[in-house]
Design a protein around this motif. Structure first.
Motif, mmCIF file in Angstrom:
data_model
loop_
_atom_site.group_PDB
_atom_site.id
_atom_site.type_symbol
_atom_site.label_atom_id
_atom_site.label_comp_id
_atom_site.label_asym_id
_atom_site.label_seq_id
_atom_site.Cartn_x
_atom_site.Cartn_y
_atom_site.Cartn_z
ATOM 1 N N UNK A 1 64.142 40.487 67.792
ATOM 2 C CA UNK A 1 62.632 40.170 68.510
ATOM 3 C C UNK A 1 63.248 38.805 69.164
ATOM 4 N N UNK A 2 62.840 39.003 70.561
ATOM 5 C CA UNK A 2 63.124 37.724 71.251
ATOM 6 C C UNK A 2 62.017 36.565 71.328
ATOM 7 N N UNK A 3 62.222 35.422 70.728
ATOM 8 C CA UNK A 3 61.227 34.436 70.490
ATOM 9 C C UNK A 3 60.511 33.537 71.722
ATOM 10 N N UNK A 4 59.674 33.178 71.586
ATOM 11 C CA UNK A 4 59.347 32.225 72.762
ATOM 12 C C UNK A 4 60.380 31.356 73.290
ATOM 13 N N UNK A 5 61.041 30.654 72.329
ATOM 14 C CA UNK A 5 61.980 29.744 72.683
ATOM 15 C C UNK A 5 63.206 30.226 73.277
ATOM 16 N N UNK A 6 63.293 31.256 73.514
ATOM 17 C CA UNK A 6 64.653 32.131 73.889
ATOM 18 C C UNK A 6 65.498 32.522 72.661
ATOM 19 N N UNK A 7 65.242 32.223 71.707
ATOM 20 C CA UNK A 7 65.987 32.605 70.310
ATOM 21 C C UNK A 7 65.843 34.066 69.994
#
Length: 725
Positions: free
Chosen positions: A634-640
């Motif tokens: 899963x791609x997080x909002x902070x780019x992680x």
């Protein structure tokens, strides 16, 4: 506190007189010469029953006399002197005397009536003593001229001297090295090294209900001295063997008397491999303690115990011709203190016995018809302690000598290296699960430009533990922690290759065993990705240095043993997986074939006589594993990118799974084999974790692993950091 009893004296007297009367009737069947009158007045000869009845009548008359003064103490006192008339002095709970307790004038009786018991240090002017409650010790000298009664449920230890007779009721207990006039035992008579043996100036009478608890030690025993007749009358002889290293054959003198009548009815013995046989003579009773025909393996409760029992080389018992007859000494002392034979006594041994290193142990004041024994001790002190173990200790002793946990070292070591190959396999899987690697509907791979890196370095911390089961005594626990460093790089679009190295330490722990295993690891791996299909190859080699400490303690024997050995292990595997996942999900069934090999050098423990030589061991096994892996990125909002993952596998071991180790007592033993926990034929492994990609080049991860098989359980924690370049 002293109190003068408020009720009539005859009521107090009734309980004591009835108690005395009961012991008279209980022992009425004993021969007539056992009794002396309880009162000092002259009396004609009578039968045993009538003499005791008259004695009870005289005591009843004394206690019920209106002039008898009942006095009760319930607190601590220094000294006391009784009245000028007859006194019945009772010591209840809380009463004690630090100085003299004097009955004063008249005829006086002392009643010990405290549940907690106590000690009577110095008494004067008492005609009789009744122990009504508790466990008491008497240091009085020359008192109680008309007798002592020890009732059932009470105990008296006589360390002084009693002028009169002592009657011990059925259920009562008597001990001590002090002197008595006549001794009548209906209950328990204890003779041991700490309390000594009684000195009987008259007759000793043991009723059929009586038990003589007689302690023997490797160096000797106490002897009961009887000036008159010792009547045994079918009493029980209970041999209590103290801890120590007994010779193959030894003799003791139980009692010496002017005459011996009857025999013991039954003999009890708490030793597993020694038999006690009484020897009856006209003026003494001896005891021969010798190795019986019970084989060592008969008392073992496990296979390891039976194996070491069968391997022990026992010494040959001395032949009867080796026995020497010692010169008797007059029986004049109060106590018998066994002493070793003087050096000159060795000259009396036959030359053959001297050549075999046999020694003679004699006892002072030995009866003229009681021979001494030639004592042959096993060369191995641990074996000597085993042979003199009681029936409860002997199986435990065999388990300790067998060192069953040694048989589980191979399996525990192989378990300790499992995390290293797991780390290697995880690193290869993560190459295929790159968050920027996606699959088209045709499942052909397409590498994003962000994934064009050609190499990476990763570090993984290990924490791994478990246990190997066989039985309670050989269960081996292991706990591993370490660090693995790896690096891999891309050769082309399909192939990655890598190397790893690591260091780990494993703590081994079993009952009475502690060990440390220092390991160095090297490995190489390669992975080929053709679309959804992946081929993963890996191999590791490890070198192990181990130190161990083992404790052996039983029956007075104690040994601390140390061992050091080197071992090495190899692992190799090939795995094929196919990814049915789409986009950011992975669903991969897999199948693998693996090989494990373990090799350990032989080594010798350092320590005492329980030390073992442990022979080398080599084993290798093939295994197959089938399982399923799943992951989702899963791609997080902070780019992680966050990737939880899970896998489960079923492992099957092919070929021989039994696990055996060969050992030998360095001193006095043959080679024997013990079986450890077998390798698990089938086991289930589960791996779950969470990876977090911090940036294009940095990823951290955390994982939990567990594996369960037939005879083992393992679990682990892994933490990983990866850097791409």
């Amino acid at each position: 506190m002293r109190t003068q009893h408020g009720c009539k004296p005859e009521h107090l007297a009734l309980a004591i007189s009835l108690a005395l009367g009961c012991v008279e009737f209980a022992n009425a069947e004993q021969p007539s010469e056992a009794a002396e009158p309880l009162a000092t007045i002259a009396a004609p000869q009578a039968t045993e029953a009538s003499a005791r009845e008259k004695a009870a009548e005289r005591l009843q008359s004394f206690l019920s006399d209106p002039g008898t003064v009942p006095i009760v103490f319930e607190t601590a006192q220094k000294t006391f002197k009784g009245t000028a008339v007859n006194d019945l002095i009772s010591l209840r709970d809380g009463a004690s005397f630090t100085g003299r307790l004097d009955g004063g004038e008249g005829d006086n009786v002392l009643l010990l009536d405290a549940t907690d018991g106590g000690a009577v240090k110095d008494t004067r002017n008492f005609n009789g003593l009744v122990v009504g409650k508790g466990d008491w010790t008497s240091n009085s000298k020359g008192d109680f001229k008309e007798g002592v009664l020890v009732q059932g449920g009470t105990a008296l230890t006589n360390l002084g001297s009693i002028k009169g007779d002592v009657y011990v009721d059925n259920g009562g207990s008597f001990a001590g090295k002090g002197a008595v006039a006549n001794l009548h035992i209906g209950g328990l008579l204890t003779v041991n090294g700490s309390l000594g043996a009684p000195r009987v100036k008259g007759d000793l009478r043991l009723a059929p209900t009586a038990e003589l608890a007689y302690e023997v030690t490797p160096s000797g025993s106490q002897t009961i001295k009887v000036d008159g007749t010792a009547a045994l009358d079918g009493a029980t002889l209970n041999i209590v063997a103290a801890e120590g290293e007994y010779p193959q054959s030894s003799q003791y003198t139980i009692l010496e008397a002017g005459a011996v009548e009857g025999e013991f009815g039954s003999i009890r013995n708490n030793l597993a491999f020694m038999t006690a046989t009484p020897q009856y003579h006209k003026k003494s009773v001896g005891l021969t303690y010798a190795r019986n025909d019970v084989a060592l393996e008969e008392v073992a409760t496990t296979d390891a115990g039976r194996a070491v029992a069968e391997s022990i080389v026992e010494p040959v018992a001395p032949s009867p011709s080796a026995l020497q007859t010692s010169t008797p000494t007059p029986a004049t002392a109060v106590e018998t203190n066994p002493v070793p034979a003087p050096p000159s006594a060795l000259a009396a041994l036959p030359a053959a016995a001297a050549e075999q290193g046999q020694t003679v142990t004699t006892q002072t004041e030995q009866a003229a018809d009681q021979p001494a024994a030639v004592l042959t001790k096993p060369a191995n002190i641990a074996v000597a302690a085993l042979l003199s173990s009681d029936k409860a200790t002997a199986p435990i002793a065999l388990e300790q000598l067998a060192a069953g946990s040694n048989a589980n070292l191979a399996k525990a070591t192989l378990s300790s290296i499992t995390p290293v190959s797991a780390s290697m396999l995880l690193a290869m899987q993560q190459l295929n699960n790159h968050p920027d690697t996606t699959y088209t509907s045709a499942n052909s791979p397409r590498q994003a430009s962000a994934a064009a890196d050609t190499g990476r370095v990763w570090i993984q911390a290990l924490g791994y533990g478990g246990k190997v089961d066989r039985d309670v005594d050989s269960t081996l626990k292991h706990a591993t922690h370490g660090l693995v460093l790896g690096a891999d790089w891309r050769l082309d679009e399909q192939w990655h290759v890598g190397l790893l190295g690591g260091k780990s330490q494993t703590r081994l722990d079993a009952r009475r065993y502690d060990g440390d295993l220092d390991s160095w690891h090297l490995g190489a791996y390669a992975v080929r990705q053709d679309g959804p299909m992946a081929l993963r190859l890996g191999a590791t080699w490890a070198s192990h240095e181990s130190s161990s400490k083992r404790r052996v303690a039983f029956n007075g024997f104690s040994d601390r043993l140390q061992g050091n050995y080197n071992a090495n292990t190899q692992q190799a595997f090939a795995e094929l997986g196919y990814n049915f996942g789409r986009h950011n999900a992975t669903l991969e069934p897999f199948a693998s074939l693996g090989y494990q090999r373990y090799q350990r050098d032989s080594y010798r423990e350092k320590g005492g006589d329980a030390a073992l030589k442990v022979f080398g061991q080599t084993r290798g096994n093939l295994s197959s594993t089938f399982g399923l892996r799943a992951a989702h990125t899963t791609r997080l909002d902070n780019g992680m990118h966050l990737t939880p993952r899970f896998s489960a596998g079923w492992k099957h071991t092919i070929g021989e799974i039994d696990n055996h180790t060969h050992q030998q007592l360095i001193k006095g033993g043959n080679r024997f084999e013990i079986a450890g926990a077998a390798l698990d034929r089938n086991s289930l492994s589960i791996d779950t974790g969470l990876d977090l990609r911090l940036s294009a080049n940095h990823t951290v991860g955390f994982g939990l692993t567990a594996e369960a098989g037939n005879d083992s359980r393992t679990h682990g924690v892994m933490g990983q950091w990866r850097m791409a370049f």
